[in-house]
Design a protein around this motif. Structure first.
Motif, PDB file in Angstrom:
ATOM      1  N   LEU A  88      27.440  87.150 134.577  1.00 42.26           N
ATOM      2  CA  LEU A  88      26.707  88.011 133.650  1.00 42.26           C
ATOM      3  C   LEU A  88      26.500  89.407 134.219  1.00 42.26           C
ATOM      4  CD1 LEU A  88      23.665  86.969 131.494  1.00 42.26           C
ATOM      5  CD2 LEU A  88      23.570  89.088 132.800  1.00 42.26           C
ATOM      6  N   ALA A  89      26.211  89.527 135.517  1.00 43.17           N
ATOM      7  CA  ALA A  89      25.966  90.834 136.117  1.00 43.17           C
ATOM      8  C   ALA A  89      27.221  91.709 136.071  1.00 43.17           C
ATOM      9  CB  ALA A  89      25.485  90.681 137.553  1.00 43.17           C
ATOM     10  N   TYR A  90      28.395  91.102 136.238  1.00 42.07           N
ATOM     11  CA  TYR A  90      29.642  91.869 136.130  1.00 42.07           C
ATOM     12  C   TYR A  90      29.829  92.379 134.704  1.00 42.07           C
ATOM     13  CZ  TYR A  90      31.275  90.346 140.750  1.00 42.07           C
ATOM     14  OH  TYR A  90      31.416  90.143 142.105  1.00 42.07           O
ATOM     15  N   THR A  91      29.554  91.521 133.725  1.00 44.17           N
ATOM     16  CA  THR A  91      29.701  91.932 132.326  1.00 44.17           C
ATOM     17  C   THR A  91      28.704  93.026 131.976  1.00 44.17           C
ATOM     18  OG1 THR A  91      30.527  89.750 131.699  1.00 44.17           O
ATOM     19  CG2 THR A  91      29.635  91.125 129.936  1.00 44.17           C
ATOM     20  N   ALA A  92      27.471  92.886 132.454  1.00 44.81           N
ATOM     21  CA  ALA A  92      26.454  93.913 132.185  1.00 44.81           C
ATOM     22  C   ALA A  92      26.876  95.249 132.779  1.00 44.81           C
ATOM     23  CB  ALA A  92      25.110  93.474 132.755  1.00 44.81           C
ATOM     24  N   ALA A  93      27.419  95.226 133.983  1.00 44.34           N
ATOM     25  CA  ALA A  93      27.883  96.464 134.603  1.00 44.34           C
ATOM     26  C   ALA A  93      29.055  97.059 133.826  1.00 44.34           C
ATOM     27  CB  ALA A  93      28.276  96.206 136.058  1.00 44.34           C
ATOM     28  N   ALA A  94      30.032  96.212 133.488  1.00 42.55           N
ATOM     29  CA  ALA A  94      31.204  96.704 132.761  1.00 42.55           C
ATOM     30  C   ALA A  94      30.814  97.328 131.428  1.00 42.55           C
ATOM     31  CB  ALA A  94      32.199  95.563 132.550  1.00 42.55           C
ATOM     32  N   LEU A  95      29.924  96.669 130.688  1.00 33.32           N
ATOM     33  CA  LEU A  95      29.491  97.214 129.400  1.00 33.32           C
ATOM     34  C   LEU A  95      28.722  98.518 129.572  1.00 33.32           C
ATOM     35  CD1 LEU A  95      28.392  93.982 127.494  1.00 33.32           C
ATOM     36  CD2 LEU A  95      30.520  95.268 127.232  1.00 33.32           C
ATOM     37  N   SER A  96      28.052  98.684 130.705  1.00 33.31           N
ATOM     38  CA  SER A  96      27.325  99.928 130.962  1.00 33.31           C
ATOM     39  C   SER A  96      28.267 101.117 131.066  1.00 33.31           C
ATOM     40  CB  SER A  96      26.506  99.800 132.250  1.00 33.31           C
ATOM     41  OG  SER A  96      25.537  98.777 132.154  1.00 33.31           O
ATOM     42  N   TYR A  97      29.510 100.876 131.493  1.00 31.67           N
ATOM     43  CA  TYR A  97      30.505 101.951 131.582  1.00 31.67           C
ATOM     44  C   TYR A  97      31.343 102.065 130.315  1.00 31.67           C
ATOM     45  CZ  TYR A  97      28.977 101.611 136.350  1.00 31.67           C
ATOM     46  OH  TYR A  97      28.173 101.572 137.465  1.00 31.67           O
ATOM     47  N   LEU A  98      31.551 100.961 129.630  1.00 35.87           N
ATOM     48  CA  LEU A  98      32.325 100.997 128.388  1.00 35.87           C
ATOM     49  C   LEU A  98      31.514 101.532 127.219  1.00 35.87           C
ATOM     50  CD1 LEU A  98      34.163  97.557 128.700  1.00 35.87           C
ATOM     51  CD2 LEU A  98      35.199  99.834 128.900  1.00 35.87           C
ATOM     52  N   ILE A  99      30.186 101.382 127.281  1.00 40.32           N
ATOM     53  CA  ILE A  99      29.300 101.863 126.210  1.00 40.32           C
ATOM     54  C   ILE A  99      28.208 102.691 126.869  1.00 40.32           C
ATOM     55  CG2 ILE A  99      27.886 101.224 124.221  1.00 40.32           C
ATOM     56  CD1 ILE A  99      29.175  98.398 124.412  1.00 40.32           C
ATOM     57  N   GLN A 100      28.396 103.995 126.922  1.00 41.78           N
ATOM     58  CA  GLN A 100      27.475 104.861 127.658  1.00 41.78           C
ATOM     59  C   GLN A 100      26.545 105.619 126.723  1.00 41.78           C
ATOM     60  OE1 GLN A 100      29.298 107.267 130.735  1.00 41.78           O
ATOM     61  NE2 GLN A 100      30.838 105.690 131.193  1.00 41.78           N
ATOM     62  N   GLY A 101      25.274 105.684 127.126  1.00 39.08           N
ATOM     63  CA  GLY A 101      24.289 106.488 126.401  1.00 39.08           C
ATOM     64  C   GLY A 101      23.831 105.904 125.084  1.00 39.08           C
ATOM     65  N   SER A 102      23.948 104.595 124.906  1.00 38.07           N
ATOM     66  CA  SER A 102      23.565 103.989 123.624  1.00 38.07           C
ATOM     67  C   SER A 102      22.064 104.136 123.366  1.00 38.07           C
ATOM     68  CB  SER A 102      23.929 102.502 123.612  1.00 38.07           C
ATOM     69  OG  SER A 102      23.372 101.870 122.471  1.00 38.07           O
ATOM     70  N   PRO A 103      21.673 104.682 122.203  1.00 33.72           N
ATOM     71  CA  PRO A 103      20.254 104.718 121.847  1.00 33.72           C
ATOM     72  C   PRO A 103      19.737 103.374 121.338  1.00 33.72           C
ATOM     73  CG  PRO A 103      21.544 105.732 120.120  1.00 33.72           C
ATOM     74  CD  PRO A 103      22.512 105.402 121.232  1.00 33.72           C
ATOM     75  N   LYS A 104      20.648 102.453 121.068  1.00 32.72           N
ATOM     76  CA  LYS A 104      20.261 101.125 120.597  1.00 32.72           C
ATOM     77  C   LYS A 104      20.319 100.125 121.755  1.00 32.72           C
ATOM     78  CE  LYS A 104      22.002 101.948 115.905  1.00 32.72           C
ATOM     79  NZ  LYS A 104      22.902 101.485 114.815  1.00 32.72           N
ATOM     80  N   PRO A 105      19.455  99.115 121.741  1.00 34.70           N
ATOM     81  CA  PRO A 105      19.459  98.116 122.811  1.00 34.70           C
ATOM     82  C   PRO A 105      20.684  97.198 122.731  1.00 34.70           C
ATOM     83  CG  PRO A 105      17.347  98.146 121.625  1.00 34.70           C
ATOM     84  CD  PRO A 105      18.330  98.925 120.808  1.00 34.70           C
ATOM     85  N   ILE A 106      21.273  96.947 123.882  1.00 29.52           N
ATOM     86  CA  ILE A 106      22.366  95.986 124.023  1.00 29.52           C
ATOM     87  C   ILE A 106      21.923  95.023 125.122  1.00 29.52           C
ATOM     88  CG2 ILE A 106      24.815  95.663 124.538  1.00 29.52           C
ATOM     89  CD1 ILE A 106      25.156  98.679 123.752  1.00 29.52           C
ATOM     90  N   VAL A 107      21.420  93.867 124.725  1.00 31.67           N
ATOM     91  CA  VAL A 107      20.713  92.964 125.636  1.00 31.67           C
ATOM     92  C   VAL A 107      21.592  91.767 125.998  1.00 31.67           C
ATOM     93  CG1 VAL A 107      18.651  91.557 125.951  1.00 31.67           C
ATOM     94  CG2 VAL A 107      18.536  93.640 124.560  1.00 31.67           C
ATOM     95  N   LEU A 108      21.741  91.511 127.287  1.00 30.09           N
ATOM     96  CA  LEU A 108      22.451  90.327 127.752  1.00 30.09           C
ATOM     97  C   LEU A 108      21.446  89.288 128.231  1.00 30.09           C
ATOM     98  CD1 LEU A 108      24.453  92.881 128.395  1.00 30.09           C
ATOM     99  CD2 LEU A 108      25.755  91.157 129.628  1.00 30.09           C
ATOM    100  N   THR A 109      21.720  88.039 127.895  1.00 31.43           N
ATOM    101  CA  THR A 109      20.862  86.953 128.357  1.00 31.43           C
ATOM    102  C   THR A 109      21.674  85.675 128.470  1.00 31.43           C
ATOM    103  OG1 THR A 109      18.674  85.937 128.081  1.00 31.43           O
ATOM    104  CG2 THR A 109      20.071  86.080 126.106  1.00 31.43           C
ATOM    105  N   GLY A 110      21.051  84.661 128.993  1.00 33.25           N
ATOM    106  CA  GLY A 110      21.668  83.353 129.146  1.00 33.25           C
ATOM    107  C   GLY A 110      20.602  82.384 129.606  1.00 33.25           C
ATOM    108  N   SER A 111      21.000  81.348 130.294  1.00 31.11           N
ATOM    109  CA  SER A 111      20.003  80.370 130.753  1.00 31.11           C
ATOM    110  C   SER A 111      20.575  79.559 131.900  1.00 31.11           C
ATOM    111  CB  SER A 111      19.575  79.453 129.616  1.00 31.11           C
ATOM    112  OG  SER A 111      20.659  78.622 129.210  1.00 31.11           O
ATOM    113  N   GLN A 112      19.680  78.905 132.611  1.00 28.86           N
ATOM    114  CA  GLN A 112      20.073  78.000 133.682  1.00 28.86           C
ATOM    115  C   GLN A 112      20.202  76.562 133.183  1.00 28.86           C
ATOM    116  OE1 GLN A 112      21.252  79.644 136.061  1.00 28.86           O
ATOM    117  NE2 GLN A 112      19.776  79.887 137.733  1.00 28.86           N
ATOM    118  N   LYS A 113      19.664  76.297 131.993  1.00 28.94           N
ATOM    119  CA  LYS A 113      19.765  74.979 131.367  1.00 28.94           C
ATOM    120  C   LYS A 113      20.215  75.152 129.922  1.00 28.94           C
ATOM    121  CE  LYS A 113      17.989  72.565 134.850  1.00 28.94           C
ATOM    122  NZ  LYS A 113      18.766  71.562 135.604  1.00 28.94           N
ATOM    123  N   PRO A 114      21.044  74.252 129.391  1.00 30.87           N
ATOM    124  CA  PRO A 114      21.512  74.372 128.005  1.00 30.87           C
ATOM    125  C   PRO A 114      20.359  74.356 127.007  1.00 30.87           C
ATOM    126  CG  PRO A 114      22.850  72.791 129.208  1.00 30.87           C
ATOM    127  CD  PRO A 114      21.685  73.112 130.103  1.00 30.87           C
TER     128      PRO A 114
END
Length: 334
Positions: A88-114
């Protein structure tokens, strides 16, 4: 009522038990049955980009996710991306460079249990993520996990099993979510409109130094890559300084137009190549950059992004050393 696009990619949150262990099986639309209160908070449209274990995440998938956000950008107030925790941290970083300066929230999440389990962190993480996406005060790419809101360029998974799996590296957390209430501490700056990028140079590799390692490993990586991230020791450097066999490889690669980024294996406080003799000589080498206080995930993704824009070493250096989404605070331009 706010309108949110929920993007599913698989991961633990979507997993079901199989004979071979947990594997993604549910789709994002199924999640809302477990968190029905979200329907009172916002209107949600689900979109399934893929349904994979995050170990199988690739740069091509990052581009798919970024395209999905771009396609829906004018139709939604925010975005919630459900993702496996391991990458997830790699994807969050990659999206930070692919989508720069967004005024709208782009939130990543997940879980440790299904999400289907009786005892799970997924329901809370999902609700918190929608709350942040609807709140709107924390624009751009963030990670919401364990009640904390982290910058996409600063998040790292630091616990393999605990519910508070992610930490913010070399940067304060942006805020918290407690009992459904969003409390921002820091609000990132945004542009009036985001800038979307559509390419990543996938010929970027990572070499992690260990004591006694042969320069042959770096030689192999440099031969196969346009850019290499070197995870060195402490403040940064190369074994035996200029006499260790590494310098000729770096000089040859630099002459071929390749770029090397030196970072540190130490999680906190970043690199400083100039402190010790084993690193000082690197600072004068063409084609050699330093990650300073960036996370490994951010340095890796940013080099892929920069090399996709240009192969000119000076321009790559300018792109890499220019802070994006507060990824670099201690560098030459930070």
């Amino acid at each position: 009522m706010k309108k949110i696009l929920m993007i599913g990619t698989g991961g633990t949150i979507a997993s079901e038990m199989t004979e071979a262990g947990l594997a993604p099986g549910m789709e994002g639309a199924d999640f809302l049955r477990y968190v029905p209160a979200v329907e009172k908070l916002c209107q949600v449209d689900p979109l399934q980009v893929c349904n994979i274990d995050s170990t199988d995440m690739t740069p091509d998938r990052w581009l798919d996710i970024a395209r999905a956000v771009e396609a829906g950008y004018d139709h939604y107030d925010g975005f919630v991306l459900c993702h496996g925790t391991d990458t997830l941290a790699y994807t969050a970083a990659a999206l930070s460079y692919l989508i720069q300066g967004s005024p709208k929230p782009i939130v990543l999440t997940g879980s440790q249990k299904p999400i289907h389990m009786d005892i799970t962190d997924s329901k809370t993480n999902l609700w918190d993520s929608f709350a942040v996406a609807c709140d709107g005060r924390l624009p751009g790419v963030t990670v919401v996990f364990g009640g904390r809101i982290l910058l996409g360029t600063r998040a790292r998974k630091t616990y393999s099993k605990s519910y508070g799996a992610f930490s913010s590296i070399n940067h304060p957390i942006l805020g918290v979510v407690r009992e459904g209430k969003v409390t921002p501490y820091l609000c990132p700056q945004a542009q009036a409109r985001p800038t979307f990028y559509h390419a990543l140079d996938q010929k970027v590799s990572l070499v992690k130094l260990v004591p006694g390692q042969s320069p042959d490993f770096l030689a192999f990586a440099l031969e196969a890559s346009h850019g290499v991230v070197v995870e060195s020791f402490g403040s940064g450097g190369l074994p035996a300084g200029q006499a260790g066999g590494f310098y000729p490889l770096i000089q040859k690669a630099a002459a071929q137009g390749k770029t090397m980024v030196f970072t540190t294996q130490v999680q906190n406080e970043g690199s400083d190549l100039g402190v010790y003799q084993v690193g000082h000589g690197l600072k004068a080498q063409p084609g050699v950059l330093e990650a300073y206080d960036m996370t490994l995930e951010a340095a890796y993704a940013k080099l892929m992004w920069a090399l996709a824009q240009t192969r000119d070493q000076e321009k790559v250096a300018e792109l890499f050393e220019t802070p994006v989404a507060r990824d670099l605070l201690l560098g030459p331009m930070g």
